[in-house]
Design a protein around this motif. Structure first.
Motif, PDB file in Angstrom:
ATOM      1  N   ARG A 120       0.832  -1.205   0.000  1.00  0.00           N
ATOM      2  CA  ARG A 120       0.000   0.000   0.000  1.00  0.00           C
ATOM      3  C   ARG A 120       0.860   1.245   0.000  1.00  0.00           C
ATOM      4  O   ARG A 120       1.824   1.349   0.769  1.00  0.00           O
ATOM      5  N   VAL A 121       0.537   2.203  -0.854  1.00  0.00           N
ATOM      6  CA  VAL A 121       1.195   3.506  -0.887  1.00  0.00           C
ATOM      7  C   VAL A 121       0.227   4.533  -0.312  1.00  0.00           C
ATOM      8  O   VAL A 121      -0.889   4.679  -0.817  1.00  0.00           O
ATOM      9  N   THR A 122       0.645   5.213   0.747  1.00  0.00           N
ATOM     10  CA  THR A 122      -0.202   6.205   1.414  1.00  0.00           C
ATOM     11  C   THR A 122       0.275   7.600   1.060  1.00  0.00           C
ATOM     12  O   THR A 122       1.455   7.920   1.203  1.00  0.00           O
ATOM     13  N   LEU A 123      -0.641   8.445   0.591  1.00  0.00           N
ATOM     14  CA  LEU A 123      -0.292   9.796   0.186  1.00  0.00           C
ATOM     15  C   LEU A 123      -0.438  10.764   1.358  1.00  0.00           C
ATOM     16  O   LEU A 123      -1.379  10.642   2.147  1.00  0.00           O
ATOM     17  N   PRO A 124       0.445  11.747   1.474  1.00  0.00           N
ATOM     18  CA  PRO A 124       0.319  12.746   2.542  1.00  0.00           C
ATOM     19  C   PRO A 124      -1.004  13.498   2.409  1.00  0.00           C
ATOM     20  O   PRO A 124      -1.334  14.025   1.349  1.00  0.00           O
ATOM     21  N   GLY A 125      -1.777  13.512   3.488  1.00  0.00           N
ATOM     22  CA  GLY A 125      -3.027  14.260   3.488  1.00  0.00           C
ATOM     23  C   GLY A 125      -4.177  13.587   2.778  1.00  0.00           C
ATOM     24  O   GLY A 125      -5.262  14.167   2.664  1.00  0.00           O
ATOM     25  N   ASP A 126      -4.014  12.371   2.260  1.00  0.00           N
ATOM     26  CA  ASP A 126      -5.100  11.672   1.566  1.00  0.00           C
ATOM     27  C   ASP A 126      -4.958  10.175   1.801  1.00  0.00           C
ATOM     28  O   ASP A 126      -4.293   9.467   1.047  1.00  0.00           O
ATOM     29  N   ASP A 127      -5.601   9.698   2.862  1.00  0.00           N
ATOM     30  CA  ASP A 127      -5.504   8.284   3.225  1.00  0.00           C
ATOM     31  C   ASP A 127      -6.387   7.396   2.342  1.00  0.00           C
ATOM     32  O   ASP A 127      -6.295   6.170   2.405  1.00  0.00           O
ATOM     33  N   ASN A 128      -7.280   8.015   1.548  1.00  0.00           N
ATOM     34  CA  ASN A 128      -8.249   7.228   0.790  1.00  0.00           C
ATOM     35  C   ASN A 128      -7.816   6.935  -0.641  1.00  0.00           C
ATOM     36  O   ASN A 128      -8.506   6.197  -1.343  1.00  0.00           O
ATOM     37  N   ALA A 129      -6.719   7.523  -1.076  1.00  0.00           N
ATOM     38  CA  ALA A 129      -6.266   7.268  -2.442  1.00  0.00           C
ATOM     39  C   ALA A 129      -5.888   5.800  -2.607  1.00  0.00           C
ATOM     40  O   ALA A 129      -5.200   5.222  -1.759  1.00  0.00           O
ATOM     41  N   ASN A 130      -6.357   5.202  -3.684  1.00  0.00           N
ATOM     42  CA  ASN A 130      -6.133   3.770  -3.921  1.00  0.00           C
ATOM     43  C   ASN A 130      -4.882   3.605  -4.788  1.00  0.00           C
ATOM     44  O   ASN A 130      -4.957   3.507  -6.020  1.00  0.00           O
ATOM     45  N   VAL A 131      -3.717   3.602  -4.123  1.00  0.00           N
ATOM     46  CA  VAL A 131      -2.424   3.515  -4.806  1.00  0.00           C
ATOM     47  C   VAL A 131      -1.651   2.341  -4.228  1.00  0.00           C
ATOM     48  O   VAL A 131      -1.659   2.129  -3.004  1.00  0.00           O
ATOM     49  N   MET A 132      -0.975   1.591  -5.071  1.00  0.00           N
ATOM     50  CA  MET A 132      -0.254   0.418  -4.589  1.00  0.00           C
ATOM     51  C   MET A 132       0.968   0.156  -5.453  1.00  0.00           C
ATOM     52  O   MET A 132       1.047   0.580  -6.609  1.00  0.00           O
ATOM     53  N   LEU A 133       1.937  -0.540  -4.859  1.00  0.00           N
ATOM     54  CA  LEU A 133       3.027  -1.143  -5.608  1.00  0.00           C
ATOM     55  C   LEU A 133       2.682  -2.604  -5.837  1.00  0.00           C
ATOM     56  O   LEU A 133       2.142  -3.268  -4.946  1.00  0.00           O
ATOM     57  N   LEU A 134       2.983  -3.107  -7.025  1.00  0.00           N
ATOM     58  CA  LEU A 134       2.773  -4.517  -7.349  1.00  0.00           C
ATOM     59  C   LEU A 134       4.103  -5.140  -7.757  1.00  0.00           C
ATOM     60  O   LEU A 134       4.856  -4.550  -8.532  1.00  0.00           O
ATOM     61  N   LYS A 135       4.391  -6.305  -7.215  1.00  0.00           N
ATOM     62  CA  LYS A 135       5.591  -7.055  -7.588  1.00  0.00           C
ATOM     63  C   LYS A 135       5.155  -8.450  -8.022  1.00  0.00           C
ATOM     64  O   LYS A 135       4.550  -9.197  -7.241  1.00  0.00           O
ATOM     65  N   VAL A 136       5.459  -8.789  -9.271  1.00  0.00           N
ATOM     66  CA  VAL A 136       4.953 -10.032  -9.860  1.00  0.00           C
ATOM     67  C   VAL A 136       6.125 -10.848 -10.398  1.00  0.00           C
ATOM     68  O   VAL A 136       7.000 -10.318 -11.103  1.00  0.00           O
ATOM     69  N   ARG A 137       6.138 -12.119 -10.096  1.00  0.00           N
ATOM     70  CA  ARG A 137       7.201 -13.041 -10.482  1.00  0.00           C
ATOM     71  C   ARG A 137       7.290 -13.181 -12.001  1.00  0.00           C
ATOM     72  O   ARG A 137       6.279 -13.077 -12.719  1.00  0.00           O
ATOM     73  N   ALA A 138       8.487 -13.420 -12.500  1.00  0.00           N
ATOM     74  CA  ALA A 138       8.711 -13.602 -13.931  1.00  0.00           C
ATOM     75  C   ALA A 138       7.814 -14.710 -14.483  1.00  0.00           C
ATOM     76  O   ALA A 138       7.657 -15.770 -13.868  1.00  0.00           O
ATOM     77  N   GLY A 139       7.192 -14.434 -15.619  1.00  0.00           N
ATOM     78  CA  GLY A 139       6.349 -15.419 -16.281  1.00  0.00           C
ATOM     79  C   GLY A 139       4.963 -15.571 -15.707  1.00  0.00           C
ATOM     80  O   GLY A 139       4.160 -16.344 -16.245  1.00  0.00           O
ATOM     81  N   ARG A 140       4.656 -14.830 -14.658  1.00  0.00           N
ATOM     82  CA  ARG A 140       3.353 -14.976 -13.994  1.00  0.00           C
ATOM     83  C   ARG A 140       2.247 -14.314 -14.812  1.00  0.00           C
ATOM     84  O   ARG A 140       2.386 -13.210 -15.312  1.00  0.00           O
ATOM     85  N   ARG A 141       1.136 -15.008 -14.945  1.00  0.00           N
ATOM     86  CA  ARG A 141      -0.050 -14.501 -15.630  1.00  0.00           C
ATOM     87  C   ARG A 141      -1.028 -13.969 -14.575  1.00  0.00           C
ATOM     88  O   ARG A 141      -1.459 -14.720 -13.683  1.00  0.00           O
TER      89      ARG A 141
END
Length: 216
Positions: A120-141
């Motif tokens: 989860r990525v939390t923005l200063p002053g806006d806890d409701n923003a839907n922002v994320m980092l995604l890490k996906v394994r090589a070859g994953r569908r």
């Protein structure tokens, strides 16, 4: 070489300050490394400034100046309050994130499926923003999905492909509710992206329905 960019509409909204905070931070990450989009935003800002210059001024309403000064003072007080707060929690994510994210909170990697993690990525002053980092394994569908609203995904590391093309480092994929796709990470290494949603992602299939509550 960057091949995929935000739409002109999105860049115009970014330049005008009307893009929602979540998508705005993802577009800011892209613009920070893309001379083409930075130049395009400069053009939009110049057009906006020219239009303002051509507008005939109106007389101010009584008390308008006092209200404007009060709003400026309140904004400055809010900034001082935010500056005095402890920094947002940041977990080690394994890569150097762009500077535009330095003031954001970064959560730990969490499992949401085989070979897939999110933070989860939390923005200063806006806890409701839907922002994320995604890490996906090589070859994953990834699960097939569409969107209720817009999804903005910027590739930080690695690459993925879908029926519309291949997205590598620096590319931004902008998808709306007309797009139904199933990204596949390339086999030469894991892929890390930052993504923001306006609305919701609609996942399909059993696995998609299983992890839908985790993503929102």
């Amino acid at each position: 070489m960057i091949k995929h960019h935000p739409s002109d509409e999105t860049l115009f909204r970014y330049a005008a300050g009307s893009l929602e905070p979540g998508p705005r931070i993802v577009v800011a990450v892209h613009v920070g490394g893309c001379e083409v989009c930075a130049s395009r935003i400069g053009e939009f800002e110049a057009v906006g400034g020219s239009q303002l210059h051509d507008i005939e001024p109106d007389e101010l309403e009584a008390g308008a100046l006092d209200r404007a000064m009060a709003m400026i003072e309140a904004d400055e007080a809010g900034r001082r309050t935010l500056a005095a707060r402890p920094g947002l929690p940041r977990a080690e994510v394994g890569i150097r994130l762009p500077e535009v994210l330095d003031e954001c909170g970064i959560g730990p990697w969490r499992w949401i499926g085989p070979g897939v993690r999110w933070s989860r990525v939390t923005l200063p002053g806006d806890d409701n923003a839907n922002v994320m980092l995604l890490k996906v394994r090589a070859g994953r569908r990834l699960p097939e999905h569409t969107h209720a609203g817009h999804e903005y995904t910027h590739v930080l590391q690695g690459s993925f492909s879908d029926a519309r093309g291949r997205y590598g480092p620096g590319d931004l994929d902008e998808a709306d509710d007309d797009v139904q796709h199933q990204p596949i990470v390339d086999k030469d290494g894991e892929c890390i992206c930052i993504a923001a949603l306006e609305g919701q992602m609609k996942l399909r299939g059993f696995f998609g329905r299983l992890i839908q509550p985790l993503i929102g």
